[in-house]
Design a protein around this motif. Sequence first.
Motif, mmCIF file in Angstrom:
data_model
loop_
_atom_site.group_PDB
_atom_site.id
_atom_site.type_symbol
_atom_site.label_atom_id
_atom_site.label_comp_id
_atom_site.label_asym_id
_atom_site.label_seq_id
_atom_site.Cartn_x
_atom_site.Cartn_y
_atom_site.Cartn_z
ATOM 1 N N TYR A 9 0.861 -1.178 0.000
ATOM 2 C CA TYR A 9 0.000 0.000 0.000
ATOM 3 C C TYR A 9 0.896 1.226 0.000
ATOM 4 C CZ TYR A 9 0.680 -0.596 5.107
ATOM 5 O OH TYR A 9 1.203 -0.801 6.361
ATOM 6 N N GLN A 10 0.297 2.322 -0.396
ATOM 7 C CA GLN A 10 1.034 3.580 -0.479
ATOM 8 C C GLN A 10 1.122 4.229 0.891
ATOM 9 O OE1 GLN A 10 -0.419 5.884 -3.708
ATOM 10 N NE2 GLN A 10 1.363 7.222 -3.809
ATOM 11 N N GLN A 11 2.242 4.873 1.145
ATOM 12 C CA GLN A 11 2.436 5.544 2.427
ATOM 13 C C GLN A 11 1.279 6.508 2.714
ATOM 14 O OE1 GLN A 11 5.803 8.217 2.680
ATOM 15 N NE2 GLN A 11 6.133 7.755 4.835
ATOM 16 N N ASN A 12 0.841 6.513 3.958
ATOM 17 C CA ASN A 12 -0.241 7.384 4.421
ATOM 18 C C ASN A 12 -1.600 7.040 3.818
ATOM 19 O OD1 ASN A 12 1.567 8.935 6.004
ATOM 20 N ND2 ASN A 12 2.124 10.152 4.194
ATOM 21 N N SER A 13 -1.720 5.837 3.293
ATOM 22 C CA SER A 13 -3.024 5.375 2.821
ATOM 23 C C SER A 13 -3.419 4.143 3.619
ATOM 24 C CB SER A 13 -2.983 5.033 1.330
ATOM 25 O OG SER A 13 -2.169 3.905 1.098
ATOM 26 N N SER A 14 -4.694 3.869 3.700
ATOM 27 C CA SER A 14 -5.168 2.762 4.511
ATOM 28 C C SER A 14 -5.197 1.478 3.698
ATOM 29 C CB SER A 14 -6.581 3.055 5.034
ATOM 30 O OG SER A 14 -6.580 4.206 5.842
ATOM 31 N N ARG A 63 4.108 0.341 -1.771
ATOM 32 C CA ARG A 63 5.333 -0.246 -1.251
ATOM 33 C C ARG A 63 5.025 -1.514 -0.467
ATOM 34 N NH1 ARG A 63 10.271 1.731 -2.880
ATOM 35 N NH2 ARG A 63 10.250 3.993 -3.091
ATOM 36 N N LYS A 64 6.009 -2.406 -0.439
ATOM 37 C CA LYS A 64 5.854 -3.633 0.326
ATOM 38 C C LYS A 64 5.999 -3.305 1.810
ATOM 39 C CE LYS A 64 7.758 -7.420 -1.239
ATOM 40 N NZ LYS A 64 8.754 -8.503 -1.519
ATOM 41 N N GLN A 65 4.919 -3.496 2.561
ATOM 42 C CA GLN A 65 4.875 -3.156 3.979
ATOM 43 C C GLN A 65 4.762 -4.422 4.825
ATOM 44 O OE1 GLN A 65 5.323 -0.015 4.559
ATOM 45 N NE2 GLN A 65 4.327 1.224 2.977
ATOM 46 N N LEU A 66 5.080 -4.295 6.095
ATOM 47 C CA LEU A 66 5.026 -5.416 7.028
ATOM 48 C C LEU A 66 3.732 -5.375 7.839
ATOM 49 C CD1 LEU A 66 8.675 -5.332 8.445
ATOM 50 C CD2 LEU A 66 7.806 -6.586 6.457
ATOM 51 N N THR A 113 -2.422 -6.273 12.324
ATOM 52 C CA THR A 113 -1.752 -5.050 12.752
ATOM 53 C C THR A 113 -0.724 -4.680 11.700
ATOM 54 O OG1 THR A 113 -2.012 -5.642 15.079
ATOM 55 C CG2 THR A 113 -0.386 -3.947 14.551
ATOM 56 N N TYR A 114 -0.827 -3.460 11.187
ATOM 57 C CA TYR A 114 0.119 -3.005 10.170
ATOM 58 C C TYR A 114 1.318 -2.367 10.864
ATOM 59 C CZ TYR A 114 -3.758 -4.034 7.155
ATOM 60 O OH TYR A 114 -4.770 -4.707 6.499
ATOM 61 N N MET A 115 2.502 -2.919 10.596
ATOM 62 C CA MET A 115 3.683 -2.532 11.359
ATOM 63 C C MET A 115 4.467 -1.395 10.719
ATOM 64 S SD MET A 115 3.280 -4.596 13.825
ATOM 65 C CE MET A 115 4.760 -4.110 14.701
ATOM 66 N N THR A 116 4.316 -1.184 9.425
ATOM 67 C CA THR A 116 5.081 -0.131 8.747
ATOM 68 C C THR A 116 4.150 0.698 7.874
ATOM 69 O OG1 THR A 116 5.646 -1.567 6.867
ATOM 70 C CG2 THR A 116 7.191 -1.506 8.716
ATOM 71 N N ASP A 117 4.573 1.910 7.604
ATOM 72 C CA ASP A 117 3.848 2.826 6.713
ATOM 73 C C ASP A 117 4.880 3.784 6.134
ATOM 74 O OD1 ASP A 117 1.877 4.226 5.376
ATOM 75 O OD2 ASP A 117 1.395 5.487 7.105
ATOM 76 N N ASP A 118 5.667 3.256 5.186
ATOM 77 C CA ASP A 118 6.844 3.982 4.703
ATOM 78 C C ASP A 118 6.877 4.032 3.182
ATOM 79 O OD1 ASP A 118 8.083 4.283 7.371
ATOM 80 O OD2 ASP A 118 8.278 2.100 7.247
ATOM 81 N N ASP A 119 7.719 4.884 2.675
ATOM 82 C CA ASP A 119 7.866 5.037 1.226
ATOM 83 C C ASP A 119 9.067 4.250 0.712
ATOM 84 O OD1 ASP A 119 7.274 5.900 -1.325
ATOM 85 O OD2 ASP A 119 8.404 7.765 -1.124
ATOM 86 N N ASN A 158 16.062 -0.651 1.439
ATOM 87 C CA ASN A 158 16.863 0.460 0.944
ATOM 88 C C ASN A 158 16.087 1.738 1.243
ATOM 89 O OD1 ASN A 158 18.365 2.363 -0.377
ATOM 90 N ND2 ASN A 158 18.058 1.546 -2.434
ATOM 91 N N LYS A 159 16.536 2.446 2.258
ATOM 92 C CA LYS A 159 15.847 3.666 2.662
ATOM 93 C C LYS A 159 16.536 4.913 2.119
ATOM 94 C CE LYS A 159 14.021 1.490 6.845
ATOM 95 N NZ LYS A 159 13.698 1.617 8.290
ATOM 96 N N ALA A 160 17.475 4.694 1.192
ATOM 97 C CA ALA A 160 18.205 5.804 0.588
ATOM 98 C C ALA A 160 17.512 6.243 -0.701
ATOM 99 C CB ALA A 160 19.649 5.381 0.318
#
Length: 661
Positions: free
Chosen positions: A131-136, A173-176, A187-193, A213-215
Amino acid sequence: MSSKRSLTKEDLKKINVINDPHLSPDGSRVAYVQQFITDDDKYTSHLFVQSTNESEGTKWTYGNGRVFSPRFSPDGKWLVFVAAKGEQEKPQLHLLSLAGGEARPLTTLKNGASQPFWSPDSQKILFTTTYQQNSSPTKGDQSNDSKGKKSEPLVVERLKYKSDASGFLDGKRKQLAIYELSSESITYMTDDDYDHEPSGWSPDGKKIVYSANKAEDHELVSHLYLLDIATKSSEKLTKGDAIFTTAVFSPDGNTLAFYGHKKEFAGATQMKLWTMDLNSKKLVCLTNNWDVHVTDAAIGDVRSGHTNPGPIWSKDGSKLYITASTQGNTNFYSVSLNGQINDLYSGKHHVYGYHVNPAKDQAVLGVSTPTNPGDLHVINLTSGHTFPLTDANKWLEGIHIQEPEEIHCKTNDGWEVHGWVLKPHGYEANKKYPTILEIHGGPHAMYGNTFFHELQLFAAKGYIVLYSNPRGSHGYGQTFVDACRGDYGGKDYEDLMAFLDASIEKHDCIDVERLGVTGGSYGGFMTNWIVSHTNRFKAAATLRCISNWISFYGVSDIGYFFTEWEIGTDLLKDPEKLWNHSPLKYVNNIETPLLILHGERDFRCPVEQAEQLFVALKHRGKDTRFVRFPDSNHELSRSGPPHLRLARLEELTNWFDKFLK
């Protein structure tokens, strides 16, 4: 003369592909996935469970669709797996009670769920969804969102905006996430780009290790992170210009083991085995003095993207179990914490999958050979006793499958090149045969002792088949795998010609007047290079090729870094060097009839690479044929639409039959 019939292209549809074995906690059963192609031209896979005391497995899923990643719970009560019921449906987590009953879906997420990992207490399942960051994240309808909608512009603002595997990236993005069995909640553990690649839980169930890769996109790194489940906060563990992945906790939870390298030779760096003490953060490379590529580098054409479980700890935490690639084989090893390496399962084969039950000193291995697409074998890690578990392709007993003959030869500068010769079905001494030289992609991969339908098909059609590992290939040490960088079309080309000459010298059955050459990706580049630098081949076929490094820089999903890594520069620094390594520059030299095969959706080596070459050849009035495959990316030959895989093989064999027979 063999009484068995020859292999056909249609036999591709009969191959049962065994993948992703997983041992039960008590060591009594193995779960695995068996994939095949249906009569209606679809890939279907089913979940099988087999007792280690029985010769046949039991199918646990039915119907259409595909199954992935079967995983027993640590308490032995459950089996979770991923399933997609239809081609358009997203994969979801499903759960089976080992006490009996039907599988039930755990997730109904709009973007699907995959990569399950059980918590140590068997009460939770870590998994990934997108899911996209800041989206449910949403549940429910999985119908085609674009149905009935007008097309919209694609806005591109990132350097990395497309992927050969995924097409144009949509911001998801692939989230945990974690599924809890007792409450049936997520429970959604991450919400990142950025994307997260999970690899396991800590023994106390309080933390998760993942890589990411957070760079920025131009920084090609992968680092390890610890996620605290209670706070959802992440701690970065590794640093620098490096690639680290698939980390797993030691039994006491104090150490991580993982694969990776510090990019000393960019994309040609051999993978190594590492540990990190989680208290001191001290990083140790256990295989620093072992000049071998850790993990599997062998390539074939019956499976694509098989999973690597990462290193697996022994029960007492004193050693790790891994696979590594050397001399055309992928073998199974243990590596102790003092760096001692023990060969546990070696031979002329390809260990493409593995799982270990440390408590039972037991492992299950997925093993392929040149005559077997792959079966499971169980090994006792104490005694070394090994026995076969499956026999998935009994139908091959009635087919002539050719055993390869190994050849080692010296090049002009004293390097050794290793390869194989397949003789044709019905081979007769004192007879001359047309011969095809096939060249692998990568280039940092290796041909090896694994099943390759395409090579066997050429042999069945009456060809001698030659295939080798020129410099740039894995399996022969770091210096060898790095040696083609900055020299594409140089010594690697000479290696291939030296191997061809050595094969001709050893086998007078090779008809030097009827030579063909083919290859895909890097092998396609090299095919183009060969026919633009010699006329000794009577016919050629270039597959998903590179012809122009200047345009490749901007159109490939990896072009902006791959040209620098492999050619030694990029368009912005030295376009002349890129052009000098481009086969298109030498197109006026091409006289060999050239078949060009390419997927329309290939973002790795985009179809414009083939278009440029075809137009230039056709403009000059040369003998060429250009075949474009719809709905096909760079993986066409391994996982593309089945009917198009067969059409591709038909084009290949017809082309060589036309000019070499």
